[in-house]
Design a protein around this motif. Structure first.
Motif, PDB file in Angstrom:
ATOM      1  N   GLY A 286      -0.754   0.906   8.937  1.00  0.00           N
ATOM      2  CA  GLY A 286      -0.936   1.479   7.613  1.00  0.00           C
ATOM      3  C   GLY A 286      -1.277   0.367   6.642  1.00  0.00           C
ATOM      4  N   ALA A 287      -2.241   0.604   5.760  1.00  0.00           N
ATOM      5  CA  ALA A 287      -2.676  -0.436   4.827  1.00  0.00           C
ATOM      6  C   ALA A 287      -2.870   0.148   3.438  1.00  0.00           C
ATOM      7  CB  ALA A 287      -3.969  -1.080   5.316  1.00  0.00           C
ATOM      8  N   THR A 288      -2.651  -0.683   2.449  1.00  0.00           N
ATOM      9  CA  THR A 288      -2.952  -0.316   1.071  1.00  0.00           C
ATOM     10  C   THR A 288      -3.644  -1.488   0.415  1.00  0.00           C
ATOM     11  OG1 THR A 288      -2.033   0.593  -0.977  1.00  0.00           O
ATOM     12  CG2 THR A 288      -0.737  -1.100   0.129  1.00  0.00           C
ATOM     13  N   GLY A 292      -6.687  -1.568  -6.158  1.00  0.00           N
ATOM     14  CA  GLY A 292      -6.710  -0.106  -6.238  1.00  0.00           C
ATOM     15  C   GLY A 292      -5.341   0.511  -6.279  1.00  0.00           C
ATOM     16  N   ASP A 293      -4.338  -0.202  -5.726  1.00  0.00           N
ATOM     17  CA  ASP A 293      -2.969   0.293  -5.703  1.00  0.00           C
ATOM     18  C   ASP A 293      -2.139  -0.502  -6.702  1.00  0.00           C
ATOM     19  OD1 ASP A 293      -0.752   1.701  -4.975  1.00  0.00           O
ATOM     20  OD2 ASP A 293      -0.659   0.990  -2.907  1.00  0.00           O
ATOM     21  N   HIS A 303       3.940   1.976   0.311  1.00  0.00           N
ATOM     22  CA  HIS A 303       2.701   2.733   0.521  1.00  0.00           C
ATOM     23  C   HIS A 303       2.095   2.422   1.897  1.00  0.00           C
ATOM     24  CE1 HIS A 303       2.084   3.153  -4.122  1.00  0.00           C
ATOM     25  NE2 HIS A 303       3.146   3.783  -3.670  1.00  0.00           N
ATOM     26  N   ALA A 304       2.162   1.148   2.292  1.00  0.00           N
ATOM     27  CA  ALA A 304       1.676   0.790   3.625  1.00  0.00           C
ATOM     28  C   ALA A 304       2.496   1.493   4.703  1.00  0.00           C
ATOM     29  CB  ALA A 304       1.724  -0.727   3.814  1.00  0.00           C
ATOM     30  N   ASP A 305       3.794   1.619   4.480  1.00  0.00           N
ATOM     31  CA  ASP A 305       4.666   2.320   5.427  1.00  0.00           C
ATOM     32  C   ASP A 305       4.283   3.797   5.521  1.00  0.00           C
ATOM     33  OD1 ASP A 305       6.990   2.385   7.185  1.00  0.00           O
ATOM     34  OD2 ASP A 305       7.947   3.554   5.613  1.00  0.00           O
ATOM     35  N   HIS A 306       3.996   4.418   4.379  1.00  0.00           N
ATOM     36  CA  HIS A 306       3.558   5.816   4.398  1.00  0.00           C
ATOM     37  C   HIS A 306       2.266   5.960   5.193  1.00  0.00           C
ATOM     38  CE1 HIS A 306       5.908   6.969   0.472  1.00  0.00           C
ATOM     39  NE2 HIS A 306       6.693   6.693   1.494  1.00  0.00           N
ATOM     40  N   ALA A 307       1.334   5.047   4.954  1.00  0.00           N
ATOM     41  CA  ALA A 307       0.057   5.120   5.652  1.00  0.00           C
ATOM     42  C   ALA A 307       0.238   4.900   7.160  1.00  0.00           C
ATOM     43  CB  ALA A 307      -0.906   4.083   5.078  1.00  0.00           C
ATOM     44  N   MET A 308       1.149   3.991   7.529  1.00  0.00           N
ATOM     45  CA  MET A 308       1.403   3.757   8.955  1.00  0.00           C
ATOM     46  C   MET A 308       1.971   5.018   9.610  1.00  0.00           C
ATOM     47  SD  MET A 308       3.870   0.948  10.797  1.00  0.00           S
ATOM     48  CE  MET A 308       5.361   1.824  10.356  1.00  0.00           C
ATOM     49  N   ASP A 323      -3.952   6.441   0.199  1.00  0.00           N
ATOM     50  CA  ASP A 323      -4.839   7.041  -0.790  1.00  0.00           C
ATOM     51  C   ASP A 323      -4.270   6.803  -2.185  1.00  0.00           C
ATOM     52  OD1 ASP A 323      -6.510   8.529  -2.335  1.00  0.00           O
ATOM     53  OD2 ASP A 323      -6.260  10.415  -1.237  1.00  0.00           O
ATOM     54  N   PRO A 324      -4.946   5.981  -3.017  1.00  0.00           N
ATOM     55  CA  PRO A 324      -4.405   5.701  -4.361  1.00  0.00           C
ATOM     56  C   PRO A 324      -4.297   6.933  -5.244  1.00  0.00           C
ATOM     57  CG  PRO A 324      -6.131   4.137  -3.771  1.00  0.00           C
ATOM     58  CD  PRO A 324      -6.164   5.228  -2.751  1.00  0.00           C
ATOM     59  N   THR A 325      -5.086   7.974  -4.939  1.00  0.00           N
ATOM     60  CA  THR A 325      -5.009   9.180  -5.772  1.00  0.00           C
ATOM     61  C   THR A 325      -3.659   9.867  -5.635  1.00  0.00           C
ATOM     62  OG1 THR A 325      -5.946  10.567  -4.010  1.00  0.00           O
ATOM     63  CG2 THR A 325      -7.498   9.537  -5.560  1.00  0.00           C
ATOM     64  N   LEU A 326      -2.898   9.482  -4.568  1.00  0.00           N
ATOM     65  CA  LEU A 326      -1.575  10.083  -4.386  1.00  0.00           C
ATOM     66  C   LEU A 326      -0.491   9.306  -5.135  1.00  0.00           C
ATOM     67  CD1 LEU A 326      -1.676  10.819  -0.552  1.00  0.00           C
ATOM     68  CD2 LEU A 326      -2.165  12.389  -2.422  1.00  0.00           C
ATOM     69  N   GLU A 327      -0.895   8.244  -5.853  1.00  0.00           N
ATOM     70  CA  GLU A 327       0.109   7.379  -6.472  1.00  0.00           C
ATOM     71  C   GLU A 327       0.999   8.147  -7.438  1.00  0.00           C
ATOM     72  OE1 GLU A 327       0.455   3.184  -8.946  1.00  0.00           O
ATOM     73  OE2 GLU A 327      -1.494   3.983  -8.369  1.00  0.00           O
ATOM     74  N   SER A 328       0.396   9.009  -8.243  1.00  0.00           N
ATOM     75  CA  SER A 328       1.212   9.747  -9.210  1.00  0.00           C
ATOM     76  C   SER A 328       2.224  10.629  -8.505  1.00  0.00           C
ATOM     77  CB  SER A 328       0.325  10.589 -10.127  1.00  0.00           C
ATOM     78  OG  SER A 328      -0.432  11.520  -9.364  1.00  0.00           O
TER      79      SER A 328
END
Length: 601
Positions: A286-288, A292-293, A303-308, A323-328
């Motif tokens: 998983g990467a961020t 952008g983040d 966030h990297a953990d979520h992506a992994m 996905d940075p759009t999920l940041e909020s």
């Protein structure tokens, strides 16, 4: 004036005695003899910075350097030495130069010198000026002390504090420090960087089959491949178990990051030779990306953990970009996590219990514990409103442990009231695979000695079990020996193979309610229900149907060979305070017994 023999008189000062050279030589020999045994090196430099004298210890310390011959200039010594960081000694700050220039004691400098055998020797060099009566500096005396043992001990402690002992890679603490530095550099220069988390797929199976030594060897080989694949300015760190973190800087585009991650996946997927056997493991990454983040290191890792985790769920041996759009939404979830942690500490969660009934024999056989949030403002909240938002958070582990403990407490209370029923609880994938579940379950059982472990059933989503079949099967095997039963929940949705079903060794298959609910109208769903019942029979597993809503469901399931059911058609989930009354008044529905004939189509 003094009277001398023969009447002679003379002025002693005006006619000095000549210098006694033998006496001077003797004094020099005595000084040399005194300095020779010293373990510390001592050097004497003239006002121009040339070496006048060096004792034997100096030559032993600098045995590999030719710069210590008499008449050599101090700059030759500085050029052949290195500072603690490995850089050439700064000429302006060299202690001998500093003492000559300033006329006062210089700050000591730690030097690294190569010995004749190639090993490093560490010396602490201090310099003191020799000042003439007029205040000028006529020379410098310097002292070198061998501090090799002390420095090497400090380096070993530094290595232990910041590097992983097994792989030699940076550990979590050093990785965090490097993220901070990399973010500051990226902000100054307007660069991109990627923070990544990597988890090996199938490592536990290798570790279990070949032993821990083979597992350690595999981790060292993985670490070496990571170092070989990444650039020297990038960082690969081991942060625990078979998890690694990557810091990749100076990226021009997101596509460049994807290219690097693909190379890493290909490198790690190549076969390894372990114990004379070729083994294969893959990785999920998983990467961020920054900028952008967020700029917070902890959030980047989260966030990297979520992506992994997304990469794992998507089938492993792949990478996923956050996905940075999920940041909020992530920020909102972060607030919710804190609220749930607070709610757990304040005792705002309750359990409702849905009965499981053997409709063939007309008796209640168990209860499933289902969590609810008794919100002080919003009222009773269903699990679908909060559990999906925290399924990747650590709080779900604490929540799951509370559910098990509370369910066991309720089971003991019911047994004392005359209702000896099994009780089942649902365990989230994160708790099962990443939360030391075995140790936690052992601790909970140890606190509830009044409960028979054979009356506890752990329900695991089939999709969660498939994330690491080896680990889950070992867990099931260990606790089955203690009497604890395991059920595969929502069976039929995870596409597990017959091999998986055989190795997992679960006691119960729970047919997913979507198939049960629609089986009366959809022949395909009916075929799936019948197939699961057939598999359970073939593998000698119990089978439970969820989502039973009416009499037709009961009759169809009985006709197909499934006897144990739960659903609104039997009972809705009940608060603990209503359980006794329902159990005392339970009576089987006479219509459950299906008449002879064909099943409905």
């Amino acid at each position: 004036m003094n009277a001398l023999p023969n009447g002679q008189e003379r002025n002693e000062v005006a006619n000095p005695e000549p210098i006694d050279r033998p006496a001077v030589d003797l004094a020099h020999q005595r000084i040399t003899a005194i300095l020779a045994p010293l373990e510390e090196g001592l050097q004497l430099w003239d006002g121009a910075g040339h070496l006048i004298y060096a004792n034997p210890a100096t030559h032993r310390q600098f045995c590999a350097l030719e710069a210590l011959g008499s008449g050599r200039h101090w700059t030759e010594l500085a050029c052949d030495c290195r500072t603690e960081s490995g850089e050439p000694c700064p000429v302006d700050d060299f202690p001998v130069a500093h003492a000559l220039r300033g006329g006062h004691k210089a700050t000591p400098l730690l030097l690294r010198v190569n010995r004749a055998d190639g090993a490093a020797r560490w010396l602490r060099l201090a310099a003191h000026p020799l000042n003439a009566p007029d205040g000028s500096t006529s020379g410098v005396v310097s002292i070198t002390v061998d501090v090799t043992q002390l420095v090497e001990q400090e380096l070993r402690l530094e290595q232990q504090a910041h590097f992983d002992a097994l792989t030699g890679l940076p550990n979590r603490a050093l990785f965090s420090d490097r993220i901070d530095r990399a973010l500051a550099h990226a902000r100054r220069h307007g660069e991109r960087l990627a923070v990544c988390l990597l988890d090996l797929d199938g490592f536990k199976a290798v570790n279990d089959e070949f032993g821990h030594q083979a597992g350690d060897l595999l981790l060292r080989k993985v670490a070496q491949r990571l170092k070989d694949t990444l650039r020297s300015e990038d960082t690969a760190a081991r942060i625990g178990g078979d998890e690694f973190a990557l810091l990749i800087g100076d990226l021009s585009t997101a596509g460049q990051c994807e290219y690097v991650l693909k190379r890493i996946l290909d490198a790690l997927a190549a076969p390894y030779l372990i114990a004379d056997t070729e083994v294969r493991v893959t990785a999920s990454i998983g990467a961020t990306l920054f900028p952008g983040d967020t700029v917070d290191p902890d959030q980047l890792l989260r966030h990297a953990d979520h992506a992994m985790y997304t990469a794992k769920l998507a089938g492993k041996n792949r990478f996923s970009l956050f996905d940075p759009t999920l940041e909020s939404r992530v920020r909102a979830n972060f607030g919710l996590v804190r609220k749930i942690e607070d709610a757990l500490s304040r005792g705002q969660f309750v359990l409702h219990y849905q009965p499981k009934v053997d409709c063939l024999h007309g008796r209640v056989v168990g209860l499933e514990a289902l969590i609810r949030w008794q919100h002080p403002v919003l009222g009773l909240r269903m699990p679908g409103e909060f559990l999906p938002l925290i399924e990747h958070e650590d709080v779900i582990v604490g929540l799951g442990n509370w559910v098990i403990s509370e369910a066991l407490r309720q089971q003991a209370r019911l047994r004392s009231a005359g209702h000896d029923l099994s009780i089942s609880v649902n365990i989230a994938a994160r708790q099962l695979l990443r939360g030391q579940f075995a140790d936690q379950l052992d601790a909970i059982l140890a606190r509830h000695t009044d409960v028979d472990p054979r009356r506890l059933e752990i329900e695991i989503l089939e999709t969660a079990a498939l994330e690491d079949v080896g680990a889950v099967s070992r867990l099931i095997s260990d606790f089955r020996q203690r009497g604890v039963r395991f059920a595969l929940d929502d069976f039929g949705t995870g596409y597990s193979s017959l091999v998986h079903l055989k190795h997992l060794g679960a006691d119960v298959l729970k047919i997913d309610q979507t198939f049960v609910r629609d089986m009366l109208d959809d022949p395909g769903d009916l075929a799936i229900v019948q197939g699961v019942i057939g598999l359970a029979d073939a593998f000698h597993r119990d089978v439970v149907a969820e989502g039973v809503e009416d009499l037709a469901h009961v009759r169809t399931l009985l006709g197909a060979g499934c006897h144990i059911m739960q659903g609104y058609g039997i009972s809705r989930p009940l608060p603990a305070e209503h359980l006794d009354l329902w159990l005392d008044s339970f009576a089987p529905d006479p219509g459950w017994q299906s008449p002879p004939g064909l099943l409905p189509h």
